[in-house]
Scaffold this active site. Structure first.
Site, PDB file in Angstrom:
ATOM      1  CE  LYS A 354      -9.019  46.715  -0.495  1.00 31.09           C
ATOM      2  NZ  LYS A 354      -8.739  48.160  -0.429  1.00 31.09           N
ATOM      3  CG  ASN A 362     -17.225  41.939  -0.342  1.00 30.54           C
ATOM      4  OD1 ASN A 362     -17.936  42.671   0.325  1.00 30.54           O
ATOM      5  ND2 ASN A 362     -15.912  42.046  -0.346  1.00 30.54           N
TER       6      ASN A 362
END
Length: 500
Positions: A354, A362
């Site tokens: 993750k 991001n």
């Protein structure tokens, strides 16, 4: 144990075990990120997974079987995920929880004088800026957050949908207040915290924990006079950047204990990760709570109380929740959610995967102002390299640090060398650059229309979580293993230099 052991040939005697572990992760990889959320508003979506939610069991039966150490639960964080978990658990657990409290009352009908006998199964811990959303009943000084939770699940016919709507008042404690002399906001007795679900943004995690830390400790006046149970309080980290938050907790609070006990003996740090998606939608002001249709505990509304803007949450992506805490996994199952227990090792692998996704999507979306799905086809050059090359460079550093950290973790957990070798091979595969790269590109495609949380924060001039993502990789690699991570360091610097 040397790092090169990660590259040793795995003996044939353990190939079956390695295959089972590899199949587990590959299955999770194939099924992840298939649910999409509307991110035109503030959205929290973590690696959405297309799962079939298990049929809801008899809640009153299932919750009565839960160990008492999970309740009462406090949830720290008033964002969309915190409100999703709080309202879902509160709605399904309230009646069963109160039934259990009544079974533990004394013979004269009064509840035993025990601060842990909190009549609410879930209490939200929120900062004072949430006060415009809160209400109080005339008979109590307790604050409540009126919440409307809507979720849509489509049937086989795409034209039809089943909508589940929950209205409830969530009990709230203000953990930071700007109170006046005539304000009784803090008149409610603060109970000790037995189980804390951390749902804040990574940047807010440590300051928020600071405000309630004493209520977790056995030396606290509250906890020392409460139940006779000697089990440590639980802190379950559900926030983004969980690995960095865990390390920050040990750094911040590890030396604050006045006894000879270690932090692990005082507070039990656990992990959870969810693929449920939720986001807040604008809500109108209302002097009547949306929870008036709920009959279990919401009949004492004062008609003359101030108007409050209730929270409106959309449960946009039905997913699954994994945790290293078995009781929390069982709690999620008891309210009809797909949930499973993971070992510490398996959870760390999942969190590193993750983190790898977040370290690419991001910062790059924040820097170039694009949606997730636009990254791969982006024509701009970064340091003369296309985005595909930049992605691989970032992941090479993440993979290197992750493998060293997993080896260190297994050194702590496993007693024998053979067990280490058994575990390392599938871990090496799952954290390899090719599999991480394939996973990242899959996420880009499956969340093509999503606006990343970092891009939303950057546009709004808010502090981003980049220090808990790319910054964490760079810091861990440099300080713990002596490995330079120039690409992740640069991502961190560039995002932090964005104009506010």
């Amino acid at each position: 144990m040397s790092y090169c052991r990660l590259h040793r040939h795995v003996p044939s005697s353990i190939q079956k075990l390695s295959l089972r572990r590899e199949q587990y992760y590959l299955s999770w990889l194939r099924s992840s990120m298939s649910t999409k959320c509307d991110t035109t508003t503030t959205t929290t979506t973590a690696m959405n997974k297309d799962t079939t939610t298990a049929p809801s069991p008899s809640t009153s039966t299932s919750l009565q079987l839960l160990p008492s150490t999970i309740f009462p639960m406090h949830i720290l964080g008033g964002g969309s995920i915190g409100l999703l978990f709080a309202s879902s658990i509160h709605h399904d657990a309230h009646k069963s929880y109160n039934d259990r409290i009544r079974r533990h009352t004394s013979s004269n009908g009064e509840i035993n004088d025990d601060p842990t006998n909190n009549k609410h199964p879930v209490t939200l811990l929120m900062r004072s800026h949430h006060r415009p959303h809160l209400v109080r009943r005339s008979s109590q000084s307790q604050w409540f957050a009126p919440v409307t939770l809507c979720g849509t699940s489509t049937t086989d016919n795409d034209d039809t949908a089943n909508v589940r709507k929950i209205n409830c008042d969530l009990p709230v404690e203000l953990i930071e207040t700007n109170i006046t002399e005539d304000d009784d906001s803090n008149s409610v007795v603060k109970s000790p915290i037995k189980c804390l679900l951390l749902c804040t943004k990574a940047t807010d995690a440590i300051p928020a924990l600071e405000s309630v830390w004493d209520r977790l400790l056995p030396s606290s006046p509250l906890t020392s006079s409460s139940s006779s149970s000697s089990s440590p309080a639980k802190v379950i980290i559900l926030s983004n950047g969980a690995l960095a938050i865990r390390d920050a907790i040990y750094q911040r609070f590890g030396g604050r204990n006045e006894t000879t006990q270690t932090l692990d003996e005082i507070v039990q740090i656990e992990f959870a990760t969810t693929t449920h998606g939720a986001y807040k939608t604008p809500s109108s002001s209302s002097s009547s709570s949306p929870s008036q249709s709920i009959t279990n505990n919401n009949n004492n509304r004062n008609e003359n109380e101030p108007t409050a803007r209730h929270y409106s949450i959309t449960h946009a992506g039905i997913g699954s929740t994994h945790s290293t805490n078995k009781e929390f996994s069982r709690l999620c199952q008891s309210i009809g959610w797909d949930s499973s227990y993971l070992s510490k090792s398996d959870m760390n692998v999942m969190l590193w995967r993750k983190l790898a996704v977040n370290c690419v999507i991001n910062p790059l979306t924040a820097l170039y102002g694009v949606k997730n799905g636009q990254l791969r086809g982006l024509k701009v050059k970064h340091r003369g390299q296309d985005i595909g090359v930049v992605t691989r460079r970032i992941l090479e550093e993440v993979s290197s640090v992750a493998l060293m950290e997993m080896e260190s973790l297994m050194d702590e957990e496993e007693d024998g060398v053979d067990n280490d070798i058994e575990l390392l091979q599938p871990t090496r595969e799952q954290l390899s650059v090719p599999l991480l790269e394939a996973f990242v590109f899959r996420v880009m495609a499956d969340t093509a229309d999503n606006i990343s949380s970092m891009l939303q924060d950057a546009k709004a001039g808010r502090t981003t979580e980049v220090r808990y993502l790319n910054g964490y990789v760079a810091h861990l690699g440099q300080d713990k293993y002596g490995v330079e991570c120039p690409w992740n360091t640069e991502m961190c610097q560039l995002v932090e230099d964005l104009p506010s």
